[in-house]
Design a protein around this motif. Sequence first.
Motif, mmCIF file in Angstrom:
data_model
loop_
_atom_site.group_PDB
_atom_site.id
_atom_site.type_symbol
_atom_site.label_atom_id
_atom_site.label_comp_id
_atom_site.label_asym_id
_atom_site.label_seq_id
_atom_site.Cartn_x
_atom_site.Cartn_y
_atom_site.Cartn_z
ATOM 1 N N GLY A 1 0.787 -1.225 0.000
ATOM 2 C CA GLY A 1 0.000 0.000 0.000
ATOM 3 C C GLY A 1 0.819 1.274 0.000
ATOM 4 N N GLY A 2 1.794 1.377 0.909
ATOM 5 C CA GLY A 2 2.607 2.581 0.983
ATOM 6 C C GLY A 2 3.359 2.844 -0.304
ATOM 7 N N SER A 3 3.940 1.797 -0.882
ATOM 8 C CA SER A 3 4.682 1.944 -2.134
ATOM 9 C C SER A 3 3.755 2.330 -3.279
ATOM 10 C CB SER A 3 5.407 0.636 -2.469
ATOM 11 O OG SER A 3 6.380 0.328 -1.491
ATOM 12 N N GLN A 4 2.557 1.761 -3.283
ATOM 13 C CA GLN A 4 1.612 2.071 -4.352
ATOM 14 C C GLN A 4 1.148 3.526 -4.287
ATOM 15 O OE1 GLN A 4 -0.335 -2.330 -3.988
ATOM 16 N NE2 GLN A 4 -1.584 -0.837 -5.052
ATOM 17 N N PHE A 5 0.851 4.006 -3.083
ATOM 18 C CA PHE A 5 0.447 5.400 -2.941
ATOM 19 C C PHE A 5 1.599 6.339 -3.307
ATOM 20 C CE2 PHE A 5 -3.112 3.874 -0.243
ATOM 21 C CZ PHE A 5 -4.136 4.617 -0.820
ATOM 22 N N ALA A 6 2.828 5.954 -2.954
ATOM 23 C CA ALA A 6 3.986 6.776 -3.319
ATOM 24 C C ALA A 6 4.139 6.839 -4.833
ATOM 25 C CB ALA A 6 5.252 6.206 -2.684
ATOM 26 N N LEU A 7 3.947 5.711 -5.491
ATOM 27 C CA LEU A 7 4.079 5.649 -6.948
ATOM 28 C C LEU A 7 3.087 6.579 -7.635
ATOM 29 C CD1 LEU A 7 5.345 4.133 -9.438
ATOM 30 C CD2 LEU A 7 3.376 2.608 -9.298
ATOM 31 N N VAL A 8 1.810 6.461 -7.285
ATOM 32 C CA VAL A 8 0.808 7.289 -7.960
ATOM 33 C C VAL A 8 0.911 8.745 -7.524
ATOM 34 C CG1 VAL A 8 -0.764 5.340 -8.257
ATOM 35 C CG2 VAL A 8 -1.008 6.805 -6.254
ATOM 36 N N GLY A 9 1.415 8.982 -6.314
ATOM 37 C CA GLY A 9 1.592 10.354 -5.861
ATOM 38 C C GLY A 9 2.612 11.099 -6.700
ATOM 39 N N VAL A 10 3.742 10.448 -6.983
ATOM 40 C CA VAL A 10 4.778 11.077 -7.807
ATOM 41 C C VAL A 10 4.304 11.209 -9.247
ATOM 42 C CG1 VAL A 10 7.138 10.865 -8.674
ATOM 43 C CG2 VAL A 10 6.626 10.259 -6.309
ATOM 44 N N LEU A 11 3.617 10.189 -9.758
ATOM 45 C CA LEU A 11 3.093 10.256 -11.124
ATOM 46 C C LEU A 11 2.066 11.379 -11.263
ATOM 47 C CD1 LEU A 11 2.631 6.492 -12.087
ATOM 48 C CD2 LEU A 11 4.377 8.074 -12.913
ATOM 49 N N ALA A 12 1.254 11.561 -10.230
ATOM 50 C CA ALA A 12 0.251 12.625 -10.271
ATOM 51 C C ALA A 12 0.908 13.992 -10.328
ATOM 52 C CB ALA A 12 -0.664 12.534 -9.050
ATOM 53 N N ALA A 13 2.069 14.122 -9.687
ATOM 54 C CA ALA A 13 2.754 15.415 -9.653
ATOM 55 C C ALA A 13 3.558 15.678 -10.917
ATOM 56 C CB ALA A 13 3.674 15.491 -8.435
ATOM 57 N N GLY A 14 4.170 14.622 -11.473
ATOM 58 C CA GLY A 14 5.080 14.846 -12.595
ATOM 59 C C GLY A 14 4.743 14.148 -13.884
#
Length: 254
Positions: free
Chosen positions: A60-73
């Motif tokens: 979960g933590g890794s998945q949220f981190a992944l989409v969080g960075v993708l959402a920003a950049g």
Amino acid sequence: MSEILAEKVDEQRQQRLATREGIAVGLATAAYGVSFGALSVAAGLDIWQTCFISVVMFSGGSQFALVGVLAAGGVAAGPAAIASAALLGVRNGIYGMRTAPIVGTGLWKRFAAAWITIDESTAVALAQPTPRSRRVGFWVTGLAVFIGWNITTLLGALIGDALGDTRAYGLDAAAAAAFVGLLWPRLKRMQAVAVAVAAAVVAATLTPVLMPGLPVLVAALVAVVVGLFNWLGTPGVPGGASTRRPSDGSGLDS
């Protein structure tokens, strides 16, 4: 004879408790899958890409981190997003060292166990009093979370896809908010708070000058340095980590 029977009855009771605890934790954790599914679609991934990530990555933590960075950049931040997710996933390898004696022997059993070695399965397993109940707690929790998480991920992705332009609802910023929500319960000690604040300052300072995703990776060095020198931590305990065992199935204390 009566003592052996009493021990057997007690062991069965412990296994039933571990099973109930694992299912309860699995159901509670699965609910977050809806958020991930919707946020992943908001970050630009389609339904099947979102589901693939939940099946293969399953952290979960890794998945949220992944989409969080993708959402920003966007797509350009892909390498940084993968690196951020991988850094968070390192902890699962550490959990594996603790759970290896619990899962049993056999190549396929260990392969399957590696897939479901997460915060919740580790916490529930280590909270049990006997070897058999630990094994039951690990497998029941891991499988319950895996099945529930992937079902709710699909549901969340379908909801996000039906909304259309998720930016109109503010969901493009929700991934970062969700990740902060996961982080917040861990800020129980001065060292953790100091790391979070310092990392946030570093990331905010570097955001205007580096490509999206890289500030997060640089900020991660703050945690490495603090942990290496154990600043603001408990003397004699690496990283200031608590030596207490988890008291419930909601996750690890540290």
